[in-house]
Design an enzyme around this catalytic site. Structure first.
Site, mmCIF file in Angstrom:
data_model
loop_
_atom_site.group_PDB
_atom_site.id
_atom_site.type_symbol
_atom_site.label_atom_id
_atom_site.label_comp_id
_atom_site.label_asym_id
_atom_site.label_seq_id
_atom_site.Cartn_x
_atom_site.Cartn_y
_atom_site.Cartn_z
ATOM 1 N N ALA B 13 0.831 -1.197 0.000
ATOM 2 C CA ALA B 13 0.000 0.000 0.000
ATOM 3 C C ALA B 13 0.870 1.253 0.000
ATOM 4 C CB ALA B 13 -0.906 -0.001 1.222
ATOM 5 N N CYS B 14 0.241 2.382 -0.315
ATOM 6 C CA CYS B 14 0.922 3.673 -0.271
ATOM 7 C C CYS B 14 1.430 3.941 1.137
ATOM 8 C CB CYS B 14 -0.054 4.780 -0.653
ATOM 9 S SG CYS B 14 -0.214 4.889 -2.415
ATOM 10 N N PRO B 15 2.548 4.598 1.264
ATOM 11 C CA PRO B 15 3.415 5.124 0.201
ATOM 12 C C PRO B 15 4.600 4.216 -0.121
ATOM 13 C CG PRO B 15 4.060 6.070 2.293
ATOM 14 C CD PRO B 15 3.043 4.999 2.597
ATOM 15 N N CYS B 42 -3.810 4.084 -5.569
ATOM 16 C CA CYS B 42 -3.227 5.390 -5.255
ATOM 17 C C CYS B 42 -1.765 5.452 -5.701
ATOM 18 C CB CYS B 42 -3.457 5.747 -3.786
ATOM 19 S SG CYS B 42 -2.055 5.882 -2.741
#
Lengths: 182, 76
Positions: B13-15, B42
C-alpha cells in the site's frame, strides 16, 4: 461482462467518469457538498470511526454484554443512539454506503482485485496500526473525518489543532515506515 | 548497455511503492528502465506523477484488473 467492458472502454465519458481518477479538486468539492448534505439531513457532522465503536457495542450486546456502565457510552445521547438500534443509525448507513460505493467504483474501473498478503510482517504492522488508529481516534473523540474534516468544516479551532498534530504523527510514522519496511 | 530493473510492489500500500521506486531509481544509471509493478490504485497515481515531475519518461500500462506496470526511463 468482459465484452461489456471491451465495448465501453473506448467511450470518453466512461474514461472520464469511471476509469480515470477524478482530480483532487473535484474530489474536494464533492466531499464538501456531501458533508453539508450529511449535516443538514442527520443533524450531526460526518464521522466514520465513531460508528465502529457503536458496532462493537451492538455486537457485545448481541452476545449478552452490556455497555451501560462504560464511560464512553454513558451519556444520554450515546445511550439513545444505542437503544435506537443499528438500523436507525445514520452513521451505519453512511459507512455501509462508503464501502458499497468504493466497491462499485473499483469494479466500474475494472480495478477490483483480491490482493495477496506480502508477508507476516505486513499483517502484524497493519493489525498494530489499525489498533492504534482505532484507539487514538476514540480517545481523541474523532478521526481524520470526524475531528479533522468535520471540525474544520464547522469552523472549529480543534480541527486545526488536530491537523497540526496529525501531521506530526504522520512524519514520525513515515520515518518508522522507511526504517522498518524498506 | 542499459539495464532493466523490475520492482515487485504487488500487495503493498501507499506510500511504500513510491519510496521503493525512489530508492531503486537512485541506484540506477541514466537510460536504465525501472518497471514498478503495482496493484494499489493510489500508487498508480502518485508513482507516475512523481517520476514525471522528476523529468523521467513514464508509461503506465494496465496489465490486468487492478494491476499496473509503471515503466520509468531514467533521464537524468
Amino acid at each position: 461482462m468482459k465484452a461489456f467492458f471491451e465495448k465501453i472502454k473506448k467511450n470518453e465519458f466512461y474514461k472520464m467518469w469511471f476509469k480515470d481518477a477524478l482530480p483532487y479538486i473535484t474530489g474536494a468539492v464533492l466531499l464538501s457538498v456531501f458533508q453539508i448534505a450529511t449535516f443538514a439531513s442527520t443533524g450531526n457532522p460526518c464521522g466514520v470511526s465513531g460508528v465502529f465503536a457503536n458496532w462493537g457495542a451492538w455486537l457485545f450486546e448481541l452476545f449478552g454484554g452490556s455497555v451501560d456502565k462504560w464511560y464512553y457510552f454513558s451519556s444520554p445521547g450515546a445511550q439513545a443512539t444505542l437503544n435506537a438500534g443499528v438500523l436507525n443509525h445514520p452513521g451505519t448507513w453512511r459507512n455501509l454506503g462508503i464501502i458499497a460505493g468504493a466497491l462499485f467504483a473499483a469494479m466500474m474501473a475494472s480495478g477490483f482485485k483480491i490482493k495477496k498478503i506480502k508477508s507476516w510482517k505486513q499483517v502484524a504492522a497493519a493489525s498494530l496500526g489499525g489498533l492504534l488508529m482505532g484507539y487514538g481516534a476514540r480517545i481523541a473523540a474523532g478521526c481524520n473525518i470526524g475531528a479533522l474534516f468535520s471540525g474544520i468544516a464547522s469552523l472549529s479551532l480543534s480541527g486545526w489543532v488536530f491537523a497540526a498534530f496529525m501531521f506530526v504523527g504522520a512524519v514520525i510514522g513515515s520515518k518508522l515506515l522507511v526504517k522498518y519496511f524498506m | 548497455m542499459s539495464k532493466e530493473v523490475v520492482l515487485d510492489c504487488l500487495g503493498e500500500a501507499c506510500p511504500i511503492p513510491l519510496v521503493k521506486s525512489e530508492k531503486a531509481l537512485e541506484k540506477m544509471e541514466v537510460g536504465d528502465i525501472l518497471i514498478v509493478q503495482i496493484d494499489h490504485s493510489c500508487a498508480m497515481k502518485n508513482v507516475p506523477e512523481w517520476a514525471r515531475k522528476q523529468g523521467h519518461e513514464v508509461e503506465l500500462e494496465e496489465i490486468d484488473d487492478g494491476e499496473w506496470e509503471c515503466i520509468i526511463e531514467k533521464m537524468k
